[in-house]
Write a protein that holds these residues in place. Structure first.
Motif, PDB file in Angstrom:
ATOM      1  N   ASN A 114      28.794  -5.147  39.219  1.00 53.33           N
ATOM      2  CA  ASN A 114      29.040  -5.117  37.778  1.00 53.33           C
ATOM      3  C   ASN A 114      30.302  -4.313  37.594  1.00 53.33           C
ATOM      4  N   GLN A 115      31.330  -4.915  37.028  1.00 55.38           N
ATOM      5  CA  GLN A 115      32.593  -4.212  36.878  1.00 55.38           C
ATOM      6  C   GLN A 115      33.256  -4.590  35.566  1.00 55.38           C
ATOM      7  N   SER A 116      33.753  -3.559  34.859  1.00 57.90           N
ATOM      8  CA  SER A 116      34.513  -3.746  33.633  1.00 57.90           C
ATOM      9  C   SER A 116      35.939  -3.298  33.872  1.00 57.90           C
ATOM     10  N   THR A 117      36.890  -4.030  33.299  1.00 56.87           N
ATOM     11  CA  THR A 117      38.292  -3.631  33.357  1.00 56.87           C
ATOM     12  C   THR A 117      38.934  -3.865  31.998  1.00 56.87           C
ATOM     13  N   VAL A 118      39.843  -2.974  31.660  1.00 60.84           N
ATOM     14  CA  VAL A 118      40.643  -3.101  30.454  1.00 60.84           C
ATOM     15  C   VAL A 118      42.082  -2.862  30.875  1.00 60.84           C
ATOM     16  N   MET A 119      42.981  -3.747  30.447  1.00 60.88           N
ATOM     17  CA  MET A 119      44.399  -3.545  30.725  1.00 60.88           C
ATOM     18  C   MET A 119      45.180  -3.841  29.452  1.00 60.88           C
ATOM     19  N   ALA A 120      45.936  -2.841  29.003  1.00 61.09           N
ATOM     20  CA  ALA A 120      46.800  -3.008  27.840  1.00 61.09           C
ATOM     21  C   ALA A 120      48.235  -3.096  28.334  1.00 61.09           C
ATOM     22  N   THR A 121      48.968  -4.075  27.818  1.00 58.36           N
ATOM     23  CA  THR A 121      50.359  -4.262  28.230  1.00 58.36           C
ATOM     24  C   THR A 121      51.252  -4.334  26.998  1.00 58.36           C
ATOM     25  N   GLU A 122      52.434  -3.760  27.121  1.00 60.17           N
ATOM     26  CA  GLU A 122      53.399  -3.793  26.031  1.00 60.17           C
ATOM     27  C   GLU A 122      54.065  -5.164  26.011  1.00 60.17           C
ATOM     28  N   ASP A 123      53.923  -5.864  24.893  1.00 65.76           N
ATOM     29  CA  ASP A 123      54.402  -7.239  24.788  1.00 65.76           C
ATOM     30  C   ASP A 123      55.896  -7.372  25.070  1.00 65.76           C
ATOM     31  N   ALA A 124      56.720  -6.510  24.471  1.00 62.52           N
ATOM     32  CA  ALA A 124      58.176  -6.607  24.628  1.00 62.52           C
ATOM     33  C   ALA A 124      58.589  -6.436  26.087  1.00 62.52           C
ATOM     34  N   CYS A 125      57.925  -5.575  26.786  1.00 68.11           N
ATOM     35  CA  CYS A 125      58.244  -5.315  28.192  1.00 68.11           C
ATOM     36  C   CYS A 125      57.985  -6.558  29.048  1.00 68.11           C
ATOM     37  N   PHE A 126      56.853  -7.190  28.841  1.00 69.47           N
ATOM     38  CA  PHE A 126      56.494  -8.356  29.640  1.00 69.47           C
ATOM     39  C   PHE A 126      57.245  -9.606  29.192  1.00 69.47           C
ATOM     40  N   ALA A 127      57.702  -9.634  27.939  1.00 68.06           N
ATOM     41  CA  ALA A 127      58.475 -10.782  27.450  1.00 68.06           C
ATOM     42  C   ALA A 127      59.820 -10.893  28.160  1.00 68.06           C
ATOM     43  N   ARG A 128      60.312  -9.793  28.721  1.00 71.53           N
ATOM     44  CA  ARG A 128      61.602  -9.801  29.415  1.00 71.53           C
ATOM     45  C   ARG A 128      61.499 -10.276  30.862  1.00 71.53           C
ATOM     46  N   LEU A 129      60.315 -10.567  31.347  1.00 72.43           N
ATOM     47  CA  LEU A 129      60.162 -11.008  32.738  1.00 72.43           C
ATOM     48  C   LEU A 129      60.746 -12.404  32.929  1.00 72.43           C
ATOM     49  N   THR A 130      61.394 -12.588  34.055  1.00 67.13           N
ATOM     50  CA  THR A 130      61.856 -13.925  34.424  1.00 67.13           C
ATOM     51  C   THR A 130      60.657 -14.727  34.937  1.00 67.13           C
ATOM     52  N   ASP A 131      60.822 -16.028  35.076  1.00 63.22           N
ATOM     53  CA  ASP A 131      59.747 -16.863  35.615  1.00 63.22           C
ATOM     54  C   ASP A 131      59.343 -16.402  37.020  1.00 63.22           C
TER      55      ASP A 131
END
Length: 140
Positions: A114-131
């Motif tokens: 039984n495992q729970s995970t939560v991950m919050a990510t900053e949208d602007a930071c991840f929007a700059r990722l290349t493919d």
């Protein structure tokens, strides 16, 4: 703001403190040497854009944590879903948003796990990722 929200919701849920961490969670994969180096550099660059929490055990503490986040202004961005995952287990997922951050919550229950995970990510930071960088993060 995100880590403070998680810590406050954890405290209100009566969960052990110190389970949240800033930075991209460590993960292992079967990547080549060059890909490992590229991923390590990318993880370092993304670390300021990620806050995560995890816990082993029943799903109820996750539900209380999510309720606490809602009280702190996190809005549900998707319908909470729970589905069977085979051999009597279940898989739960929910997504929340607040001030340019997206939080994904998951709970897996399988026989003895039984495992729970939560991950919050900053949208602007991840929007700059290349493919190519996105493929590295997603493990493709």
């Amino acid at each position: 703001m995100v880590q403070a929200d998680l810590d406050a919701a954890i405290g209100a849920a009566g969960l052990p403190q110190g389970k949240t961490e800033a930075g991209y969670p460590e993960g292992g994969g079967a990547a080549s040497g060059e890909k490992v180096q590229q991923l390590a550099a990318l993880v370092t660059r993304l670390s300021p854009c990620v806050v995560s929490w995890s816990s082993d055990g029943a799903r109820e503490p996750l539900d209380v944590l999510l309720s606490g986040l809602e009280k702190r202004g996190w809005e549900s961005a998707s319908v909470k879903k729970e589905a069977p995952s085979g051999k009597g287990g279940t898989y739960f997922m929910a997504t929340y948003e607040k001030q340019g951050w997206t939080l994904n919550a998951r709970h897996n229950s399988l026989q003895r796990l039984n495992q729970s995970t939560v991950m919050a990510t900053e949208d602007a930071c991840f929007a700059r990722l290349t493919d190519e960088e996105l493929a590295l993060v997603e493990g493709d």
